[in-house]
Design an enzyme around this catalytic site. Structure first.
Site, PDB file in Angstrom:
ATOM      1  N   HIS A   5       0.822  -1.227   0.000  1.00 45.15           N
ATOM      2  CA  HIS A   5       0.000   0.000   0.000  1.00 45.15           C
ATOM      3  C   HIS A   5       0.855   1.277   0.000  1.00 45.15           C
ATOM      4  O   HIS A   5       0.311   2.372  -0.173  1.00 45.15           O
ATOM      5  CB  HIS A   5      -0.933   0.034   1.213  1.00 45.15           C
ATOM      6  CG  HIS A   5      -1.975  -1.032   1.210  1.00 45.15           C
ATOM      7  ND1 HIS A   5      -2.854  -1.214   0.152  1.00 45.15           N
ATOM      8  CD2 HIS A   5      -2.293  -1.992   2.119  1.00 45.15           C
ATOM      9  CE1 HIS A   5      -3.666  -2.230   0.427  1.00 45.15           C
ATOM     10  NE2 HIS A   5      -3.338  -2.738   1.604  1.00 45.15           N
TER      11      HIS A   5
ATOM     12  N   ASP B  19      -2.875 -10.593  -2.409  1.00 43.28           N
ATOM     13  CA  ASP B  19      -3.435 -10.083  -1.154  1.00 43.28           C
ATOM     14  C   ASP B  19      -4.913  -9.731  -1.375  1.00 43.28           C
ATOM     15  O   ASP B  19      -5.308  -9.406  -2.492  1.00 43.28           O
ATOM     16  CB  ASP B  19      -2.658  -8.830  -0.742  1.00 43.28           C
ATOM     17  CG  ASP B  19      -2.959  -8.356   0.667  1.00 43.28           C
ATOM     18  OD1 ASP B  19      -2.179  -8.699   1.579  1.00 43.28           O
ATOM     19  OD2 ASP B  19      -3.963  -7.633   0.850  1.00 43.28           O
TER      20      ASP B  19
ATOM     21  N   HIS C 175      -6.415  -7.173  -0.423  1.00 40.03           N
ATOM     22  CA  HIS C 175      -6.549  -5.743  -0.675  1.00 40.03           C
ATOM     23  C   HIS C 175      -5.806  -5.348  -1.958  1.00 40.03           C
ATOM     24  O   HIS C 175      -4.756  -5.918  -2.258  1.00 40.03           O
ATOM     25  CB  HIS C 175      -5.963  -4.935   0.497  1.00 40.03           C
ATOM     26  CG  HIS C 175      -6.589  -5.263   1.816  1.00 40.03           C
ATOM     27  ND1 HIS C 175      -6.010  -6.142   2.708  1.00 40.03           N
ATOM     28  CD2 HIS C 175      -7.756  -4.859   2.366  1.00 40.03           C
ATOM     29  CE1 HIS C 175      -6.805  -6.242   3.775  1.00 40.03           C
ATOM     30  NE2 HIS C 175      -7.868  -5.482   3.595  1.00 40.03           N
TER      31      HIS C 175
ATOM     32  N   ASP D 292      -4.561 -12.736   3.328  1.00 37.84           N
ATOM     33  CA  ASP D 292      -5.795 -12.288   3.978  1.00 37.84           C
ATOM     34  C   ASP D 292      -7.046 -12.527   3.127  1.00 37.84           C
ATOM     35  O   ASP D 292      -8.152 -12.166   3.541  1.00 37.84           O
ATOM     36  CB  ASP D 292      -5.688 -10.814   4.404  1.00 37.84           C
ATOM     37  CG  ASP D 292      -5.000  -9.941   3.384  1.00 37.84           C
ATOM     38  OD1 ASP D 292      -4.734 -10.414   2.256  1.00 37.84           O
ATOM     39  OD2 ASP D 292      -4.708  -8.767   3.707  1.00 37.84           O
TER      40      ASP D 292
END
Ligand code: ZN
Length: 311
Positions: A130, A167, A169, A248
């Protein structure tokens, strides 16, 4: 040839406070499970070095690196903590941990390119995907995977590398750094809508973004990966593959609502390894991103490593 496992005790000292899901225990859960499974003994253990900040500068702006260094050094010296954004905070251990995390990614890249090991997994934190060119975000300070990919291109002279991000996200930071860089093909899937609410429209032709609705299960995701990632990876013929390995999207992980299980991570790793074996002399560097349900995280990393190490 073996698989390297990079980590460092300094990565434990970064702590964002009680109850924060991105906690030091994540690394313990992974290592304990690898020992329990007998996988630990099959890996080549390497200590993560501190990163050379010139490598960090291949992915982040000069002013960002200078400012982050100065703030994190102050925090380390003063013994206090500080919030960088609503999700991301630093303590005195953060500066060294961030340098070790990025240092692991770069050292693993060198070891794989130099043929010392087949491939490598970096069990590191803070995660990176991120972090944009000039902002911390979502538990991330340095974008470890983008730094390593640029190191492979700009320092080691490779011409084409792929970044695979699974991931839950969207890897908005990596996209921010590599979009438009035609030497890099980035393929990802991510739950959408979900933090950071980006990725629906790719920022460059070198991005394959697969936004996936909540409650999608592994088989449907495998079909999408097969149809959307594989032909582009095959056509791109990467000379090395980097994996932003977040776990995740596991069904037991509360930070997302996707339905992957260990067998799905095994399958994805096999498909990526096929590409690396065909085009990249097997060269893969995988870096830990998310994964917050400790048992599911540890089991998924083990499944990922079994494929990488061919155990
Ligand atoms: Zn994540």
């Amino acid at each position: 040839m073996p698989t390297a496992f990079y980590t460092h005790p300094d990565c434990h000292a970064h702590d964002m406070g009680a109850g924060h899901p991105e906690c030091p225990q994540r690394l313990d859960a992974i290592h304990d499970h690898l020992i329990a499974q007998g996988l630990d003994a099959a890996l080549v253990h390497r200590e993560a070095p501190l990163v050379d900040l010139r490598d960090v500068g291949l992915a982040h702006t000069t002013s960002y690196v200078a400012e982050l260094k100065s703030r994190l050094e102050q925090i380390a010296a003063g013994g206090q903590t500080a919030a960088f954004d609503p999700d991301t905070s630093a303590n005195p251990g953060t500066w060294k941990a961030a340098q070790r995390a990025a240092g692991a990614a770069v050292a693993a890249t060198d070891a794989v390119i130099d043929g010392e090991v087949d491939n490598a997994f970096c069990s590191i934190r803070p995660p990176g995907h991120h972090a944009t060119r000039d902002e911390t975000m979502g538990f991330c300070f340095f974008n470890n995977i983008a730094i390593a990919a640029r190191h492979a291109l700009d320092v080691r002279g490779l011409k084409r590398v792929a970044i695979v991000d699974f991931d839950v996200h969207h890897g908005n930071g990596t996209e921010d750094i590599v979009a438009g860089d035609d030497r890099i093909l980035m393929v990802s899937f991510f739950q959408h809508p979900l933090y950071p609410y980006s990725g629906g429209v790719p920022k460059g032709d070198n991005m394959i973004n697969l936004p996936i609705p909540p409650y999608t299960r592994g088989m449907e995701i495998r079909e999408l990966v097969e149809a959307m990632w594989m032909p582009r990876l095959e056509e791109f013929r990467p000379q090395m593959v980097f994996i932003s390995a977040g776990f995740d999207a596991h069904r037991e992980d509360d930070l997302g609502q996707l339905g992957l299980v260990e067998a799905d991570y095994e399958w994805i790793t096999m498909r990526v390894k096929d590409i690396a074996d065909r085009h990249a002399q097997g060269r893969i560097v995988s870096c830990l991103e998310g994964g917050y349900a400790l048992s599911a995280l540890a089991r998924s990393v083990a499944a990922h490593l079994r494929v990488l190490a061919e155990i």
